[in-house]
Design a protein around this motif. Structure first.
Motif, PDB file in Angstrom:
ATOM      1  N   ALA A   1       0.832  -1.210   0.000  1.00  0.00           N
ATOM      2  CA  ALA A   1       0.000   0.000   0.000  1.00  0.00           C
ATOM      3  C   ALA A   1       0.865   1.257   0.000  1.00  0.00           C
ATOM      4  O   ALA A   1       0.568   2.221  -0.707  1.00  0.00           O
ATOM      5  CB  ALA A   1      -0.934  -0.003   1.211  1.00  0.00           C
ATOM      6  N   ARG A   2       1.945   1.245   0.760  1.00  0.00           N
ATOM      7  CA  ARG A   2       2.829   2.412   0.821  1.00  0.00           C
ATOM      8  C   ARG A   2       3.485   2.690  -0.524  1.00  0.00           C
ATOM      9  O   ARG A   2       3.591   3.837  -0.942  1.00  0.00           O
ATOM     10  CB  ARG A   2       3.892   2.206   1.884  1.00  0.00           C
ATOM     11  CG  ARG A   2       3.344   2.313   3.275  1.00  0.00           C
ATOM     12  CD  ARG A   2       4.392   1.987   4.299  1.00  0.00           C
ATOM     13  NE  ARG A   2       3.814   2.057   5.624  1.00  0.00           N
ATOM     14  CZ  ARG A   2       4.339   1.472   6.676  1.00  0.00           C
ATOM     15  NH1 ARG A   2       5.477   0.784   6.566  1.00  0.00           N
ATOM     16  NH2 ARG A   2       3.765   1.577   7.860  1.00  0.00           N
ATOM     17  N   THR A   3       3.925   1.647  -1.184  1.00  0.00           N
ATOM     18  CA  THR A   3       4.549   1.818  -2.496  1.00  0.00           C
ATOM     19  C   THR A   3       3.550   2.430  -3.468  1.00  0.00           C
ATOM     20  O   THR A   3       3.877   3.360  -4.203  1.00  0.00           O
ATOM     21  CB  THR A   3       5.051   0.463  -3.021  1.00  0.00           C
ATOM     22  OG1 THR A   3       6.034  -0.037  -2.112  1.00  0.00           O
ATOM     23  CG2 THR A   3       5.655   0.592  -4.406  1.00  0.00           C
ATOM     24  N   GLN A   4       2.343   1.923  -3.451  1.00  0.00           N
ATOM     25  CA  GLN A   4       1.309   2.427  -4.343  1.00  0.00           C
ATOM     26  C   GLN A   4       0.986   3.889  -4.040  1.00  0.00           C
ATOM     27  O   GLN A   4       0.926   4.722  -4.938  1.00  0.00           O
ATOM     28  CB  GLN A   4       0.048   1.582  -4.195  1.00  0.00           C
ATOM     29  CG  GLN A   4      -1.075   2.078  -5.056  1.00  0.00           C
ATOM     30  CD  GLN A   4      -1.566   1.015  -5.980  1.00  0.00           C
ATOM     31  OE1 GLN A   4      -1.276  -0.154  -5.798  1.00  0.00           O
ATOM     32  NE2 GLN A   4      -2.304   1.405  -6.966  1.00  0.00           N
ATOM     33  N   LEU A   5       0.772   4.208  -2.783  1.00  0.00           N
ATOM     34  CA  LEU A   5       0.417   5.577  -2.413  1.00  0.00           C
ATOM     35  C   LEU A   5       1.533   6.567  -2.713  1.00  0.00           C
ATOM     36  O   LEU A   5       1.270   7.687  -3.154  1.00  0.00           O
ATOM     37  CB  LEU A   5       0.041   5.645  -0.930  1.00  0.00           C
ATOM     38  CG  LEU A   5      -1.340   5.095  -0.589  1.00  0.00           C
ATOM     39  CD1 LEU A   5      -1.486   4.924   0.918  1.00  0.00           C
ATOM     40  CD2 LEU A   5      -2.429   5.998  -1.133  1.00  0.00           C
TER      41      LEU A   5
END
Length: 183
Positions: A101-105
């Motif tokens: 999720a962090r990579t995507q955000l």
């Protein structure tokens, strides 16, 4: 807010994918039975000591993952807080989901800055602007046992969420997650 909803759904999808890959190998919070996620989200009014936020009915099992998502809108429509708590099989799956999720955000938030946050396990706070520049964005993410939590704050470009508010709500959410797990 349509762009924000899509970003959240996309991030939740990334969390689901990371969880699937991994699976293959008291502050007055109400108690709930395992599998009942209705008591997990912490109402931001507890932190702001107001009734400024209203919520829509929670979404259970967002993106097909066990958990809950709650959206809180400020009464003047200037701010929105979205809390997503996924309940995964184990702590390893929760950490993998957060990383995805962090990579995507980070790729969706302009001028993104990430710093560690003293919340839960592996807490981090990402700040920046929406891709179209119309909103400030702050996302707090952390794990607690087998839960992966993201709390997204959106506001006007000149009024980002105060870090103290972000961390206080995050800590209350961390406690609610821990209490729900019976830890």
């Amino acid at each position: 807010m349509e762009n924000a909803d899509m970003r959240i759904r996309t991030a939740a999808g990334g969390v689901a994918a990371a969880a699937a890959m991994t699976i293959s190998t008291g502050l007055g919070y109400a108690a709930a039975a395992p599998g009942d996620y209705s008591t997990l989200p912490v109402d931001p009014n507890l932190v702001t000591d107001s009734l400024a936020y209203t919520s829509a009915p929670p979404v259970f099992n967002p993106s097909g993952q066990p958990g809950v998502e709650a959206v809180y809108n400020h009464r003047d429509s200037s701010r929105q807080i979205t809390t997503t708590v996924l309940v995964l099989p184990d702590a390893q799956a929760a950490t993998a989901a957060l990383n995805s999720a962090r990579t995507q955000l980070a790729g969706e938030v302009t001028n993104a800055k990430t710093e560690p946050a003293d919340v839960g396990s592996d807490g981090a706070m990402l700040t920046g602007m929406s891709s179209d520049g119309s909103q400030s964005v702050t996302v707090l993410s952390f794990a607690q046992g087998n839960t992966a939590t993201t709390i997204e704050f959106e506001g006007t470009p000149t009024d980002p969420a105060p870090p103290d508010l972000v961390l206080e709500l995050g800590r209350k959410q961390d406690t609610a997650n821990r209490d729900w797990q019976g830890a």
